[in-house]
Design a protein around this motif. Sequence first.
Motif, PDB file in Angstrom:
ATOM      1  N   VAL A 181       0.842  -1.208   0.000  1.00  0.00           N
ATOM      2  CA  VAL A 181       0.000   0.000   0.000  1.00  0.00           C
ATOM      3  C   VAL A 181       0.869   1.247   0.000  1.00  0.00           C
ATOM      4  CG1 VAL A 181      -1.672   1.333   1.349  1.00  0.00           C
ATOM      5  CG2 VAL A 181      -1.966  -1.146   1.093  1.00  0.00           C
ATOM      6  N   GLU A 182       1.906   1.235   0.819  1.00  0.00           N
ATOM      7  CA  GLU A 182       2.776   2.404   0.909  1.00  0.00           C
ATOM      8  C   GLU A 182       3.642   2.563  -0.335  1.00  0.00           C
ATOM      9  OE1 GLU A 182       4.805   1.777   4.599  1.00  0.00           O
ATOM     10  OE2 GLU A 182       3.111   2.541   5.797  1.00  0.00           O
ATOM     11  N   ARG A 183       4.150   1.438  -0.851  1.00  0.00           N
ATOM     12  CA  ARG A 183       5.007   1.487  -2.045  1.00  0.00           C
ATOM     13  C   ARG A 183       4.268   2.074  -3.237  1.00  0.00           C
ATOM     14  NH1 ARG A 183       6.000  -1.354  -6.614  1.00  0.00           N
ATOM     15  NH2 ARG A 183       4.351  -2.863  -6.206  1.00  0.00           N
ATOM     16  N   LEU A 184       3.000   1.703  -3.378  1.00  0.00           N
ATOM     17  CA  LEU A 184       2.197   2.186  -4.499  1.00  0.00           C
ATOM     18  C   LEU A 184       1.564   3.550  -4.227  1.00  0.00           C
ATOM     19  CD1 LEU A 184       0.431  -1.189  -5.377  1.00  0.00           C
ATOM     20  CD2 LEU A 184       2.225  -0.064  -6.707  1.00  0.00           C
ATOM     21  N   GLY A 185       1.708   4.048  -3.011  1.00  0.00           N
ATOM     22  CA  GLY A 185       1.130   5.343  -2.653  1.00  0.00           C
ATOM     23  C   GLY A 185      -0.386   5.341  -2.690  1.00  0.00           C
ATOM     24  N   LEU A 186      -0.992   4.231  -2.312  1.00  0.00           N
ATOM     25  CA  LEU A 186      -2.436   4.087  -2.433  1.00  0.00           C
ATOM     26  C   LEU A 186      -3.166   4.758  -1.275  1.00  0.00           C
ATOM     27  CD1 LEU A 186      -2.696   0.328  -3.490  1.00  0.00           C
ATOM     28  CD2 LEU A 186      -2.612   2.352  -4.965  1.00  0.00           C
ATOM     29  N   ARG A 187      -4.273   5.399  -1.612  1.00  0.00           N
ATOM     30  CA  ARG A 187      -5.196   5.920  -0.605  1.00  0.00           C
ATOM     31  C   ARG A 187      -6.598   5.482  -1.007  1.00  0.00           C
ATOM     32  NH1 ARG A 187      -2.139   9.087   2.540  1.00  0.00           N
ATOM     33  NH2 ARG A 187      -3.926   9.501   3.870  1.00  0.00           N
ATOM     34  N   ASP A 188      -7.524   5.581  -0.058  1.00  0.00           N
ATOM     35  CA  ASP A 188      -8.904   5.169  -0.329  1.00  0.00           C
ATOM     36  C   ASP A 188      -8.923   3.728  -0.837  1.00  0.00           C
ATOM     37  OD1 ASP A 188     -11.625   5.850  -0.241  1.00  0.00           O
ATOM     38  OD2 ASP A 188     -11.682   6.286  -2.379  1.00  0.00           O
ATOM     39  N   VAL A 189      -8.177   2.869  -0.145  1.00  0.00           N
ATOM     40  CA  VAL A 189      -7.923   1.525  -0.623  1.00  0.00           C
ATOM     41  C   VAL A 189      -8.845   0.511   0.050  1.00  0.00           C
ATOM     42  CG1 VAL A 189      -6.100   1.090   1.094  1.00  0.00           C
ATOM     43  CG2 VAL A 189      -6.099  -0.175  -1.052  1.00  0.00           C
ATOM     44  N   VAL A 190      -9.248  -0.489  -0.730  1.00  0.00           N
ATOM     45  CA  VAL A 190      -9.992  -1.630  -0.204  1.00  0.00           C
ATOM     46  C   VAL A 190      -9.039  -2.814  -0.129  1.00  0.00           C
ATOM     47  CG1 VAL A 190     -11.902  -3.238  -0.568  1.00  0.00           C
ATOM     48  CG2 VAL A 190     -12.198  -0.812  -1.123  1.00  0.00           C
ATOM     49  N   LEU A 191      -8.836  -3.326   1.075  1.00  0.00           N
ATOM     50  CA  LEU A 191      -8.013  -4.521   1.263  1.00  0.00           C
ATOM     51  C   LEU A 191      -8.913  -5.744   1.209  1.00  0.00           C
ATOM     52  CD1 LEU A 191      -5.607  -3.569   4.202  1.00  0.00           C
ATOM     53  CD2 LEU A 191      -5.178  -3.436   1.738  1.00  0.00           C
ATOM     54  N   VAL A 192      -8.573  -6.699   0.360  1.00  0.00           N
ATOM     55  CA  VAL A 192      -9.367  -7.912   0.195  1.00  0.00           C
ATOM     56  C   VAL A 192      -8.530  -9.104   0.657  1.00  0.00           C
ATOM     57  CG1 VAL A 192     -10.623  -9.388  -1.421  1.00  0.00           C
ATOM     58  CG2 VAL A 192     -10.578  -6.895  -1.773  1.00  0.00           C
ATOM     59  N   GLY A 193      -9.050  -9.840   1.631  1.00  0.00           N
ATOM     60  CA  GLY A 193      -8.358 -11.005   2.147  1.00  0.00           C
ATOM     61  C   GLY A 193      -9.213 -12.249   2.014  1.00  0.00           C
ATOM     62  N   HIS A 194      -8.641 -13.288   1.421  1.00  0.00           N
ATOM     63  CA  HIS A 194      -9.355 -14.548   1.237  1.00  0.00           C
ATOM     64  C   HIS A 194      -8.781 -15.604   2.179  1.00  0.00           C
ATOM     65  CE1 HIS A 194      -9.101 -18.596  -0.808  1.00  0.00           C
ATOM     66  NE2 HIS A 194     -10.405 -18.470  -0.652  1.00  0.00           N
ATOM     67  N   SER A 195      -9.659 -16.344   2.865  1.00  0.00           N
ATOM     68  CA  SER A 195      -9.280 -17.487   3.695  1.00  0.00           C
ATOM     69  C   SER A 195      -8.213 -17.087   4.712  1.00  0.00           C
ATOM     70  CB  SER A 195      -8.831 -18.639   2.792  1.00  0.00           C
ATOM     71  OG  SER A 195      -8.710 -19.832   3.505  1.00  0.00           O
ATOM     72  N   TYR A 196      -7.050 -17.765   4.714  1.00  0.00           N
ATOM     73  CA  TYR A 196      -5.985 -17.443   5.665  1.00  0.00           C
ATOM     74  C   TYR A 196      -5.649 -15.960   5.669  1.00  0.00           C
ATOM     75  CZ  TYR A 196      -1.236 -16.095   6.701  1.00  0.00           C
ATOM     76  OH  TYR A 196      -0.144 -15.371   7.148  1.00  0.00           O
ATOM     77  N   SER A 197      -5.600 -15.333   4.504  1.00  0.00           N
ATOM     78  CA  SER A 197      -5.065 -13.971   4.426  1.00  0.00           C
ATOM     79  C   SER A 197      -5.953 -12.942   5.111  1.00  0.00           C
ATOM     80  CB  SER A 197      -4.804 -13.557   2.973  1.00  0.00           C
ATOM     81  OG  SER A 197      -6.002 -13.318   2.292  1.00  0.00           O
ATOM     82  N   GLY A 198      -7.175 -13.337   5.506  1.00  0.00           N
ATOM     83  CA  GLY A 198      -7.967 -12.427   6.323  1.00  0.00           C
ATOM     84  C   GLY A 198      -7.249 -12.045   7.604  1.00  0.00           C
ATOM     85  N   VAL A 199      -6.397 -12.953   8.112  1.00  0.00           N
ATOM     86  CA  VAL A 199      -5.685 -12.680   9.364  1.00  0.00           C
ATOM     87  C   VAL A 199      -4.643 -11.567   9.178  1.00  0.00           C
ATOM     88  CG1 VAL A 199      -4.229 -13.699  11.151  1.00  0.00           C
ATOM     89  CG2 VAL A 199      -6.182 -14.980  10.265  1.00  0.00           C
ATOM     90  N   PRO A 200      -3.718 -11.658   8.221  1.00  0.00           N
ATOM     91  CA  PRO A 200      -2.807 -10.526   8.017  1.00  0.00           C
ATOM     92  C   PRO A 200      -3.483  -9.295   7.425  1.00  0.00           C
ATOM     93  CG  PRO A 200      -2.356 -12.246   6.405  1.00  0.00           C
ATOM     94  CD  PRO A 200      -3.310 -12.828   7.401  1.00  0.00           C
TER      95      PRO A 200
END
Length: 231
Positions: A60-79
């Motif tokens: 997120v920081e590397r790409l300079g993203l704002r107003d971002v939606v984080l999508v996590g599937h299965s295990y990755s919901g935890v991180p």
Amino acid sequence: MTRFVLVAGAWLGAWAWDEVAAGLREAGHEAYPLTLSGLAERQGVPAGQQTHVRDIVGEVERLGLRDVVLVGHSYSGVPVGQAAERIGDRLRRVVLVDANAPVDGESFLSGWPSEEVRRSIEAHDGRWPPPSADDCAGQGLTDGQTARFIAGSTPHPGATLTEPAVLERSLGELPVTYVKCLLDGEEPPPAVAELLKSDRWELVTMDTGHWPMFSRPRELARILGEAATGR
């Protein structure tokens, strides 16, 4: 236009989102699938759970993203849930796709019978081997989709499953859409069921199995777009 960072679950890399990402981009959104350390083209990179949190925050920081939606599937919901807390006002929303949610001090394997998984990790040099085609039965996948999933899967770093999550506050305070895939069971995990009591969480269902990025990619892309815009 919404910016999505897409993180797949165990054994999978950014490639798993190819069709979903295409659908999002066709709808005018930006999509950034992410491969976590130790998986797919990043095999061999040492990884614990906090490594994966840093992977997501760093992207997120590397790409300079704002107003971002984080999508996590299965295990990755935890991180993803932990990363959502750490990116602050860059966050627009979290979408958890048939996922586990982080609970402070608990691991991905907490709360469900995990001895078989732990033994498998120990027997495979600290990695959780991918499932077989038989393990994918009943999840709404065609033979071709199952073959693609199996062919692309890589062993998952075991430490990411056993290390505890670190949260400063409940995930119930963040805006979250939870997508429950009904062929994988109609009830979400207990931690998710508790969080769904929050007025900041919403529940959406899909009549498919645990890997909708393969079985229903266009429908999933539509659901993600609607979640981001509040429709």
